[in-house]
Every structure is written in structure tokens, then in C-alpha cells.
Design a protein around this motif. Structure first.
Motif, short mmCIF file in Angstrom:
data_model
loop_
_atom_site.label_atom_id
_atom_site.label_comp_id
_atom_site.label_asym_id
_atom_site.label_seq_id
_atom_site.Cartn_x
_atom_site.Cartn_y
_atom_site.Cartn_z
N ASP A 119 0.80 -1.23 0.00
CA ASP A 119 0.00 0.00 0.00
C ASP A 119 0.83 1.28 0.00
N SER A 120 2.12 1.17 -0.27
CA SER A 120 2.96 2.35 -0.40
C SER A 120 3.48 2.45 -1.82
N LEU A 121 3.54 3.67 -2.34
CA LEU A 121 4.11 3.86 -3.66
C LEU A 121 5.60 3.59 -3.62
N PHE A 122 6.13 3.07 -4.73
CA PHE A 122 7.56 2.85 -4.81
C PHE A 122 8.30 4.19 -4.80
N ASN A 123 9.59 4.12 -4.43
CA ASN A 123 10.44 5.31 -4.50
C ASN A 123 10.62 5.74 -5.96
N GLY A 124 10.82 4.77 -6.82
CA GLY A 124 11.05 5.00 -8.24
C GLY A 124 11.91 3.88 -8.79
N PRO A 125 11.30 2.78 -9.26
CA PRO A 125 12.10 1.70 -9.84
C PRO A 125 13.15 2.26 -10.79
N ASN A 126 14.38 1.78 -10.64
CA ASN A 126 15.51 2.45 -11.31
C ASN A 126 16.20 1.59 -12.35
N ASP A 127 16.50 0.33 -11.99
CA ASP A 127 17.16 -0.57 -12.94
C ASP A 127 16.57 -1.96 -12.77
N VAL A 128 16.67 -2.77 -13.85
CA VAL A 128 15.91 -4.02 -13.90
C VAL A 128 16.68 -5.07 -14.68
N GLN A 158 14.87 1.71 0.86
CA GLN A 158 15.35 1.62 -0.51
C GLN A 158 15.85 0.20 -0.70
N ALA A 159 15.22 -0.56 -1.59
CA ALA A 159 15.38 -2.02 -1.54
C ALA A 159 15.47 -2.65 -2.92
N LEU A 160 15.70 -3.95 -2.89
CA LEU A 160 15.72 -4.83 -4.06
C LEU A 160 14.44 -5.66 -4.05
N TYR A 161 13.78 -5.76 -5.21
CA TYR A 161 12.50 -6.46 -5.32
C TYR A 161 12.54 -7.49 -6.44
N ARG A 162 11.56 -8.41 -6.39
CA ARG A 162 11.34 -9.38 -7.46
C ARG A 162 9.86 -9.39 -7.82
N TYR A 163 9.58 -9.33 -9.12
CA TYR A 163 8.22 -9.52 -9.62
C TYR A 163 8.16 -10.89 -10.28
N GLN A 164 7.23 -11.72 -9.80
CA GLN A 164 7.14 -13.09 -10.30
C GLN A 164 5.72 -13.59 -10.15
N ASN A 165 5.15 -14.10 -11.24
CA ASN A 165 3.80 -14.67 -11.21
C ASN A 165 2.77 -13.71 -10.63
N GLY A 166 2.88 -12.44 -11.02
CA GLY A 166 1.91 -11.45 -10.59
C GLY A 166 2.11 -10.91 -9.19
N GLN A 167 3.17 -11.32 -8.53
CA GLN A 167 3.41 -10.90 -7.15
C GLN A 167 4.76 -10.23 -7.04
N ASP A 169 7.81 -9.09 -4.37
CA ASP A 169 8.38 -9.39 -3.06
C ASP A 169 9.62 -8.55 -2.83
N ARG A 170 9.77 -8.06 -1.61
CA ARG A 170 10.99 -7.36 -1.23
C ARG A 170 12.01 -8.40 -0.81
N LEU A 171 13.18 -8.39 -1.45
CA LEU A 171 14.20 -9.40 -1.22
C LEU A 171 15.31 -8.96 -0.29
N ASP A 172 15.66 -7.67 -0.34
CA ASP A 172 16.76 -7.19 0.49
C ASP A 172 16.59 -5.68 0.66
N ASP A 173 16.63 -5.23 1.92
CA ASP A 173 16.51 -3.80 2.18
C ASP A 173 17.73 -3.23 2.88
N GLN A 174 18.84 -3.96 2.84
CA GLN A 174 20.07 -3.51 3.50
C GLN A 174 20.97 -2.78 2.51
N PHE A 175 20.50 -1.62 2.07
CA PHE A 175 21.26 -0.77 1.15
C PHE A 175 21.16 0.68 1.60
N LYS A 176 22.14 1.46 1.20
CA LYS A 176 22.01 2.91 1.31
C LYS A 176 21.25 3.44 0.11
N LYS A 177 21.63 2.97 -1.09
CA LYS A 177 20.92 3.37 -2.31
C LYS A 177 21.22 2.36 -3.42
#
Length: 292
Positions: A119-128, A158-167, A169-177
Motif C-alpha cells: 500500500d505504499s508507492l515505490f520510490n522509483g524503480p531504477n534498474d531491472v 530503498q530495496a531490491l525487489y522481485r516480480y514473479q507470477n503477478g506478485q 516481493d521485497r528481497l533485500d533492504d540492506q542498502f544505502k541506495k
């Protein structure tokens, strides 16, 4: 020891230790394709080797064809940033205007894959990066844009995510940027840059798309990233730096621009390095090839 055998052993040792770094084709020179853009980003090559890239301030996706022709592919383009082709030939784009991830078909039909997380907007997907299995991995740092109405993020992470099968998931949030991202062509390893902490990390990808065994890879951040057939990783920022799979820096490519944002391999044989750098785009002939 026979002199020829000795020289061969020395050559193999030097190559393995990173002393021999010949990835650029002999006598190759950086070639300017075009300039006058706002800020270039997100190069991605299709199955034929045509390269698509973005001019984010001007809200355009450009196409640089294998015959050297430059044309606008899509305008407006959701302020697209990082991009990557999936195995069906669709362009996956970090659509920064409304903090979304898009799937763009070659007839320019847009499907919004992700628009929010918990329910929160993303910061701004940057690279994929899209894995061979179809899982889509993307980074979500916060960079304030002058075309946004908001002046602060909806989420503090500020995190790393995965989109898979319509879902998603946040995979890792241990980053500065987190920023640049690329995986190996066998789908077994993922590299992610923490540009805010000047570090590259490497993960093991499992068959279900999950990540484990995060490890430090190199002491350098990166805006965009790509990989070649030898497993060398190409990092961007002040020019292009090349690291071998052991995390050893083996080559630096100077680029005459204030900032080198991203890079990919294109061309019929995937042996042309395509570089987006501030208001310019360049190509460089290589003696290594990129991977699909």
C-alpha cells in the motif's frame, strides 16, 4: 622447462590473475553515435541486437538499429529509466514518472506490472534485470525528480525487489541506495550495486527465484551494469570499469562525459558495447560478446 611451455603457463597465469584484460577489440576507438539528449539511460538490446535506450528528461525511448540508424521508438514513455528485454521480446521498463514497472510490447502497448508495495508507492524503480525463468528483479532507490509533485518518499526503505507470477516481493533492504543490477545468463547469480555505499554485492539465485549467500563483490558503486560471455561485470559512473568474476578490476574505459549512466552489448554479434553517458551515446567494438 621448454620455453614455449613456460610462456604458455605464464600467459595462462596472467589471464587467470586478471593481468591480461583484453576485452576491447584491438585498436578500437570509442565512437560517438549522437549527442544533444537531455540525459541518456537504460540501454537494452533485443534479440536482433538493436539497442533501445531512454532520454529521461525528454520522456523518450530511442532505438539504435544494427544498421546504425537512430529513431524514436516511443514518446511519451513514462519517464523510463532502466530497461531490459524479456524472453517474449517485450521491453521491461522502470517507468519513473509514477514510480511503476512497465511491460512494453513492440507495438507500444503498455502493461503496468507493479505500482505499489504494501500500500505504499515505490520510490522509483531504477534498474531491472529479467532472469531466464522470467523473474524480474529491480532496484528501488529514491532520487527526487523535478517532474514529481511529491518531495519525499512514501516508504523509508530503498530495496531490491522481485516480480514473479503477478506478485512483488521485497528481497533485500540492506542498502544505502541500490541502483545497477544484472544477472548471469544461466540465471544462477545476481549482482546488485549499492551506489550509495560504493559496493557491489553478489547473490545466489535459487530455482524458486529467491536469493541467498549475499557476498561483497567489489568496492565500487555503479549506475548501470552489464555482463559479457566471460562473466566479466561492467560498472558505470566515471567511465566504464570492468571486473572479472573474481572481483578484480581488469580494465577501465574512459568516456568523455560528466557521467556514464549505463551500458549494454548490442549489434548482430553482441560484440558492440553501447554506452549512455550524460547527453551522449557511444559505441565501442569489443573482442568479447555480451549474453542474452
Amino acid at each position: 622447462m621448454n620455453r614455449k611451455i613456460y610462456l604458455l603457463v605464464l600467459l595462462l597465469w596472467a589471464y587467470g590473475s586478471g593481468c591480461i584484460a583484453q576485452v576491447v577489440a584491438p585498436n578500437a576507438q570509442l565512437q560517438l553515435v549522437a549527442d544533444g539528449f537531455g540525459f541518456t539511460e537504460g540501454p537494452a538490446a533485443d534479440a536482433e541486437g538493436n539497442v533501445f535506450f531512454t532520454d529521461q528528461p525528454n520522456d523518450r525511448i530511442w532505438k539504435y538499429s544494427t544498421d546504425g540508424k537512430l529513431s524514436i521508438f516511443m514518446e511519451p514513455a513514462g519517464r523510463a529509466n532502466g530497461m531490459y528485454f524479456d524472453k517474449e521480446g517485450n521491453l521491461i521498463a522502470c517507468a519513473d514518472q509514477h514510480y511503476e514497472l512497465w511491460r512494453i510490447s513492440m507495438d507500444k502497448q503498455v502493461e503496468k506490472l507493479v505500482v505499489s508495495y504494501s500500500d505504499s508507492l515505490f520510490n522509483g524503480p531504477n534498474d531491472v534485470w529479467v532472469s531466464p525463468s522470467g523473474s524480474i528483479y529491480f532496484t528501488d532507490p529514491y532520487y527526487q525528480r523535478d517532474y514529481w509533485d511529491r518531495t519525499e518518499p512514501d516508504m523509508p526503505t530503498q530495496a531490491l525487489y522481485r516480480y514473479q507470477n503477478g506478485q512483488v516481493d521485497r528481497l533485500d533492504d540492506q542498502f544505502k541506495k541500490p541502483n545497477g543490477i544484472v544477472g548471469t545468463p544461466d540465471g544462477k547469480m545476481l549482482y546488485v550495486a549499492d551506489i550509495g555505499d560504493s559496493k557491489i554485492y553478489r547473490y545466489r539465485i535459487h530455482s524458486d527465484g529467491s536469493l541467498t549467500d549475499k557476498e561483497f563483490f567489489a568496492p565500487q558503486g555503479s549506475d548501470g551494469m552489464t555482463i559479457d560471455e566471460r562473466g566479466n561485470i561492467y560498472l558505470t559512473g566515471k567511465g566504464v570499469d570492468v571486473y572479472n568474476p573474481n572481483g578484480e578490476k581488469i580494465e577501465h574505459i574512459d568516456v568523455p562525459a560528466n557521467w556514464t549512466a549505463n551500458v549494454c552489448f548490442g549489434g548482430h554479434n553482441r560484440d558492440v558495447l553501447f554506452i549512455t553517458a550524460s547527453d551522449k551515446v557511444f559505441i565501442l567494438n569489443m573482442q568479447v560478446k555480451g549474453v542474452d
